[in-house]
Design a protein around this motif. Sequence first.
Motif, short mmCIF file in Angstrom:
data_model
loop_
_atom_site.label_atom_id
_atom_site.label_comp_id
_atom_site.label_asym_id
_atom_site.label_seq_id
_atom_site.Cartn_x
_atom_site.Cartn_y
_atom_site.Cartn_z
N MET A 76 -4.58 8.15 14.86
CA MET A 76 -4.13 8.89 13.69
C MET A 76 -3.96 7.94 12.51
O MET A 76 -3.85 6.73 12.67
N GLY A 77 -3.90 8.50 11.31
CA GLY A 77 -3.83 7.68 10.12
C GLY A 77 -2.42 7.42 9.65
O GLY A 77 -1.43 7.83 10.26
N ARG A 78 -2.36 6.73 8.53
CA ARG A 78 -1.09 6.41 7.90
C ARG A 78 -1.17 6.85 6.44
O ARG A 78 -2.01 6.36 5.70
N LEU A 79 -0.30 7.76 6.07
CA LEU A 79 -0.32 8.35 4.73
C LEU A 79 0.84 7.83 3.90
O LEU A 79 1.97 7.76 4.38
N PHE A 80 0.53 7.47 2.65
CA PHE A 80 1.58 7.14 1.70
C PHE A 80 1.60 8.21 0.62
O PHE A 80 0.57 8.51 0.01
N ILE A 81 2.78 8.80 0.39
CA ILE A 81 2.94 9.86 -0.59
C ILE A 81 3.79 9.37 -1.75
O ILE A 81 4.89 8.86 -1.55
N PHE A 82 3.27 9.53 -2.95
CA PHE A 82 4.08 9.32 -4.14
C PHE A 82 4.68 10.66 -4.54
O PHE A 82 3.96 11.58 -4.91
N GLY A 83 6.00 10.79 -4.41
CA GLY A 83 6.66 12.01 -4.82
C GLY A 83 6.79 13.01 -3.69
O GLY A 83 6.00 13.95 -3.59
N GLY A 107 1.02 13.33 14.68
CA GLY A 107 1.07 11.92 15.06
C GLY A 107 0.86 10.93 13.95
O GLY A 107 0.77 9.72 14.19
N TRP A 108 0.77 11.41 12.70
CA TRP A 108 0.58 10.50 11.58
C TRP A 108 1.88 9.78 11.24
O TRP A 108 2.97 10.32 11.45
N GLN A 109 1.75 8.59 10.69
CA GLN A 109 2.89 7.92 10.10
C GLN A 109 2.86 8.20 8.60
O GLN A 109 1.84 8.02 7.95
N VAL A 110 3.97 8.65 8.08
CA VAL A 110 4.04 9.02 6.66
C VAL A 110 5.16 8.26 5.99
O VAL A 110 6.31 8.31 6.43
N ASP A 111 4.83 7.54 4.94
CA ASP A 111 5.81 6.89 4.08
C ASP A 111 5.75 7.56 2.72
O ASP A 111 4.71 8.11 2.33
N ALA A 112 6.85 7.49 1.98
CA ALA A 112 6.87 8.21 0.70
C ALA A 112 7.94 7.68 -0.23
O ALA A 112 8.94 7.12 0.20
N LEU A 125 1.38 0.37 0.76
CA LEU A 125 0.06 0.83 0.34
C LEU A 125 -1.06 0.05 1.02
O LEU A 125 -2.10 0.59 1.38
N ALA A 126 -0.83 -1.25 1.20
CA ALA A 126 -1.85 -2.09 1.82
C ALA A 126 -2.14 -1.65 3.25
O ALA A 126 -3.24 -1.87 3.77
N ASN A 127 -1.15 -1.00 3.88
CA ASN A 127 -1.31 -0.57 5.28
C ASN A 127 -1.67 0.90 5.42
O ASN A 127 -1.87 1.38 6.53
N ALA A 128 -1.75 1.60 4.30
CA ALA A 128 -2.02 3.04 4.33
C ALA A 128 -3.52 3.32 4.35
O ALA A 128 -4.29 2.71 3.61
N SER A 129 -3.91 4.26 5.18
CA SER A 129 -5.31 4.69 5.22
C SER A 129 -5.57 5.81 4.22
O SER A 129 -6.70 6.01 3.77
N HIS A 130 -4.50 6.54 3.87
CA HIS A 130 -4.62 7.69 2.97
C HIS A 130 -3.47 7.66 1.96
O HIS A 130 -2.37 7.21 2.28
N LEU A 131 -3.77 8.18 0.78
CA LEU A 131 -2.77 8.24 -0.29
C LEU A 131 -2.76 9.63 -0.90
O LEU A 131 -3.81 10.25 -1.09
N LEU A 132 -1.56 10.13 -1.18
CA LEU A 132 -1.42 11.42 -1.85
C LEU A 132 -0.35 11.29 -2.93
O LEU A 132 0.73 10.78 -2.67
N SER A 133 -0.67 11.75 -4.13
CA SER A 133 0.32 11.74 -5.21
C SER A 133 0.60 13.17 -5.65
O SER A 133 -0.31 13.96 -5.88
N SER A 134 1.90 13.47 -5.77
CA SER A 134 2.30 14.76 -6.35
C SER A 134 3.17 14.53 -7.58
O SER A 134 3.89 15.43 -8.01
#
Length: 264
Positions: A1-8, A24-29, A48-57
Motif C-alpha cells: 500500500m502507499g503513503r499519502l500526505f494531505i495538506f489540509g 492499509g495506507w499510511q496517511v500523514d496530514a 513528503l520525501a517518503n510519500a508516494s501520493h500527495l493530496l491538497s485541499s
Amino acid sequence: MGRLFIFGLGYTAGQIAEALEKCGWQVDATGSKGNFDFGDEAAVREALANASHLLSSVPPDRESGGDPVLERYGNAIQGRWIGYLSSTGVYGDTEGAWVDESAPTVTSGASGRRNARAEVDQKWLEIGARAFRLPGIYGPGRSALDRVREGKARRIDLPGQVFSRVHVDDIVAGVVAAIDDDAPPGVYNLADDLPASGNAVIEEACRLLEVDPPPLQSIEEAGLSEMARGFYAENRRVANGKAKRLLGWHPQYPTYREGLSSLL
C-alpha cells in the motif's frame, strides 16, 4: 500500500484519509486534525520525501489569492501522484448551461470578484495534478437536513437558478478510484447526475422531516453574506461524464433525493 500526505485535513480530505487507512495506507496530514504542523517545514519536507501520493485541499489565501502549499512546498511535491481538491466555481456563471472539463475557467467571478481558485487550479494542473473540481458538498452533519433542523434553511426566490452538488462519499470514491487506477493528470468533475435548485433540496429535506418548508424570500430579505450572495449569483450545471469514463466512477447518490434519504 502507499503513503499519502494531505495538506489540509478538513471535512472532505478527512473522509478520504479514513477510507485509505482502512485499506492499509499510511496517511500523514497537516491541519487541526492532522499530525503535522504546516509551518514545521523540516518535518513536512521529510514526510513528503517518503510519500508516494500527495493530496491538497488547502484553498487559496484570502488576502493574496496565492496557494500556500505551492508557495512554501512547491519544490518538494513533484515526482509523485498529485491530487488537488478544486471547485466547479472556476467555471463562473454559465447562466444554467452545462459545463464539462473542456470549458474555460474564469479568473473573475460575479461582480468582478477575483476568482483565485481558477488561478490556483491552473497552477496545480501545470505540475501534473489531478484536479477534482467539486460543486456543493454535502454529507453527514452538513446537509439541508441539518439546516432545516437548525432553523437555518432558506428558500430564495430566484426562478431558473440551479447548481450541482455531490455527496462526500462520492468524492471519496472518485479520488480513491483515481489513485487505484493511477488516473492521468488533468481535470475531473465529481458531481451528481441532477443539478437542481437549492429550493428543491430544501423542500425535499422538509418533506423527509415532515415539516413545512420556509417561505420564499428575496436575496435582500434573506440577509445573506457577501459569500452567499456570490454563490447565488452563479448558475450552472456540471457534467460528470469524464469521471465516469476514465475512472469507472458512478455516484452512489446520483441525485440529492438518494443522498438526503441516506443521511436521514
